[in-house]
Write a protein that holds these residues in place. Structure first.
Motif, short mmCIF file in Angstrom:
data_model
loop_
_atom_site.label_atom_id
_atom_site.label_comp_id
_atom_site.label_asym_id
_atom_site.label_seq_id
_atom_site.Cartn_x
_atom_site.Cartn_y
_atom_site.Cartn_z
N UNK A 1 12.88 -14.55 -8.48
CA UNK A 1 13.17 -15.97 -8.72
C UNK A 1 14.24 -16.53 -7.81
N UNK A 2 14.96 -15.65 -7.11
CA UNK A 2 15.99 -16.04 -6.15
C UNK A 2 16.33 -14.79 -5.34
N UNK A 3 17.02 -14.97 -4.25
CA UNK A 3 17.38 -13.83 -3.41
C UNK A 3 18.36 -12.92 -4.14
N UNK A 4 18.35 -11.64 -3.78
CA UNK A 4 19.27 -10.71 -4.39
C UNK A 4 19.01 -9.29 -3.97
N UNK A 5 19.68 -8.36 -4.67
CA UNK A 5 19.55 -6.92 -4.39
C UNK A 5 19.18 -6.22 -5.69
N UNK A 6 18.19 -5.34 -5.62
CA UNK A 6 17.75 -4.59 -6.80
C UNK A 6 18.82 -3.56 -7.15
N UNK A 7 19.36 -3.63 -8.36
CA UNK A 7 20.38 -2.66 -8.76
C UNK A 7 19.92 -1.74 -9.88
N UNK A 8 18.76 -2.02 -10.49
CA UNK A 8 18.14 -1.09 -11.43
C UNK A 8 16.63 -1.13 -11.22
N UNK A 9 16.00 0.04 -11.21
CA UNK A 9 14.54 0.15 -11.13
C UNK A 9 14.17 1.53 -11.63
N UNK A 10 13.64 1.61 -12.85
CA UNK A 10 13.33 2.91 -13.42
C UNK A 10 12.36 2.74 -14.59
N UNK B 1 9.08 -4.02 -19.51
CA UNK B 1 7.70 -3.69 -19.90
C UNK B 1 6.72 -3.81 -18.72
N UNK B 2 7.17 -3.67 -17.48
CA UNK B 2 6.31 -3.90 -16.33
C UNK B 2 5.20 -2.85 -16.23
N UNK B 3 4.04 -3.29 -15.78
CA UNK B 3 2.95 -2.38 -15.48
C UNK B 3 3.33 -1.48 -14.31
N UNK B 4 3.96 -2.07 -13.30
CA UNK B 4 4.37 -1.32 -12.12
C UNK B 4 5.57 -1.98 -11.49
N UNK B 5 6.32 -1.18 -10.71
CA UNK B 5 7.50 -1.66 -9.98
C UNK B 5 7.24 -1.54 -8.49
N UNK B 6 7.48 -2.62 -7.75
CA UNK B 6 7.22 -2.62 -6.31
C UNK B 6 8.49 -2.51 -5.48
N UNK B 7 9.65 -2.45 -6.12
CA UNK B 7 10.92 -2.38 -5.39
C UNK B 7 11.80 -1.31 -6.04
N UNK B 8 12.61 -0.65 -5.21
CA UNK B 8 13.54 0.35 -5.69
C UNK B 8 14.97 -0.12 -5.59
N UNK B 9 15.86 0.67 -6.14
CA UNK B 9 17.29 0.33 -6.11
C UNK B 9 17.74 0.20 -4.66
N UNK B 10 18.47 -0.87 -4.40
CA UNK B 10 18.98 -1.14 -3.07
C UNK B 10 18.14 -2.08 -2.25
N UNK B 11 16.90 -2.36 -2.68
CA UNK B 11 16.03 -3.26 -1.92
C UNK B 11 16.60 -4.68 -1.94
N UNK B 12 16.61 -5.30 -0.78
CA UNK B 12 17.00 -6.70 -0.66
C UNK B 12 15.75 -7.56 -0.79
#
Length: 396
Positions: A77-86, A110-121
């Motif tokens: 929804x806006x620019x940022x950095x992924x800090x949790x993905x698990x 509750x996501x079906x899948x995650x397309x970004x990991x921790x640290x992704x901009x």
């Protein structure tokens, strides 16, 4: 995500907004920076329904119609950095949290899948995952549990999933939602910015398709196929495709797009030739210096033997055009103009993409000899890819 039984929640699904009782603080703390210009985390024009049920200001979000919710793409929804993905299967399932800077966070559950990991901009509009019903607390119903929060205690993250003083009422396109329990809001997503492209590859030896950090697809494609990528259905996300010269057939995953089209020696390209938001196959035929889309000629008398064909939106008008990389002179051309001179090396494999999200495409290369991906003036990826891999580019 809530302790309220799902049967009760569904019985209230269409209840209009009532009691304007604010359950939790709605504003940022004094130390938070100005709120980013958040948009809904869904593709431009998507119709969504948001329910606060008994956990305002958190929202459960569904597609309209509800049957389209499972697998719906999510975008930042806006620019940022992924800090949790698990993943937490016994609880909230697949989870992503984005740090948007200035103390602002968004969390997706509750996501079906995650397309970004921790640290992704991520830029606004970057694909981050798909809606699902993972985790026991989803109660088996497809929806996005969404929370917006501010870091009130300065620990570099936002609390989520239970009542706390960091959650705030979400604001999309300047409008506030989730101010009270038992609310229903219908929204059309205005998240219409351009998402940046990135590199990808097809490895024929294992029939595997990769983007940096993840396999996109396994067991698909054949030796001799020529790799492509395009937005085949207008959902804003690029997917793999191939041209199979042996049968003159063009495939996307799960379907043949086009049969009996193309000739030996044609170089396949992909583009949105009419500005309708979907990509279609095209070819450059060096023997006649002619460029085709299915059913029409795109360009005649342009290009030379030895040129490597590509396509892109070179001027930001929403319509793709042919382009070439001429290795003999290290020059990149669009019709009527040289785009770039003196750049590229023998053996480089050219690609094109909107690398910075500004709405225009630019040249790039994969250099197998060093396993390096370049755009002009910058390295996009290092030590990634193998000799024999076929490069692609897109917003995957």
């Amino acid at each position: 995500m809530t302790s309220t039984p799902r049967t009760t929640r569904w019985s209230r699904a269409l209840t209009p907004v009532i009691a304007a009782v604010v359950l939790l603080p709605l504003g940022p703390p004094a130390q938070a920076a100005a709120r980013p210009a958040f948009q809904a985390p869904f593709q431009c024009g998507r119709q969504i329904r948001m329910e606060s049920f008994g956990h305002a200001p958190a929202l459960d979000i569904f597609r309209v119609p509800t049957s389209a919710t499972e697998g719906e793409p999510l975008i930042a929804p806006a620019a940022g950095r992924v800090n949790q993905s698990y993943s937490n299967p016994s609880g909230a399932g697949n989870i992503i949290q984005i740090d948007h800077g200035g103390g602002w966070f968004t969390t997706y559950i509750h996501l079906q899948s995650r397309a970004v990991g921790v640290g992704a901009q991520v830029a606004a509009g970057t694909p981050i995952g798909r809606v699902g019903h993972t985790g026991e607390t989803s109660n088996g119903v497809s929806h996005l549990h969404f929370e917006m929060a501010v870091d009130r205690n300065g620990d570099g993250r936002a609390e989520w999933g239970y009542p706390n003083d960091e959650r705030v009422a979400p604001v999309f396109n300047g409008v506030t939602y989730g101010q009270s329990n038992n609310g229903t809001w219908y929204v059309t997503s205005a998240n219409c910015g351009t998402r940046p492209d990135g590199p990808g590859l097809f490895r024929p030896s294992t029939k595997t398709w990769y983007r940096p950090g993840a396999a996109m697809l396994t067991g698909w494609g054949e030796p001799g196929d020529i790799a492509l990528a395009g937005d085949w259905n207008g959902d804003g996300i690029d997917e793999p495709g191939v041209f199979r010269p042996s049968t003159k057939t063009w495939y996307r995953v799960g379907a043949a797009m086009l049969t009996g089209w193309g000739e030996p020696g044609d170089q396949p390209i992909v583009g949105d030739w009419n500005g309708d938001g979907t990509d279609e196959p095209g070819v450059f035929r060096p023997s006649t210096k002619t460029w085709y889309r299915h059913g029409a000629t795109l360009l005649t008398g342009w290009g030379d033997e030895g040129d490597i064909a590509l396509a892109g939106d070179w001027n930001g008008d929403g319509i793709d055009e042919p382009g070439v990389f001429r290795p003999s002179t290290k020059t990149w051309y669009r019709p009527g103009a040289a785009m770039l001179t003196g750049w590229g090396e023998p053996g480089d494999q050219p690609i094109a993409g909107d690398w910075n999200g500004d709405g225009t495409d630019e040249p790039g290369v994969f250099r197998p000899s060093t396993k390096t991906w370049y755009r002009h003036g910058a390295v996009m990826a290092e030590n990634w890819g193998e000799v024999g891999d076929q490069p692609i580019a897109g917003s995957f």
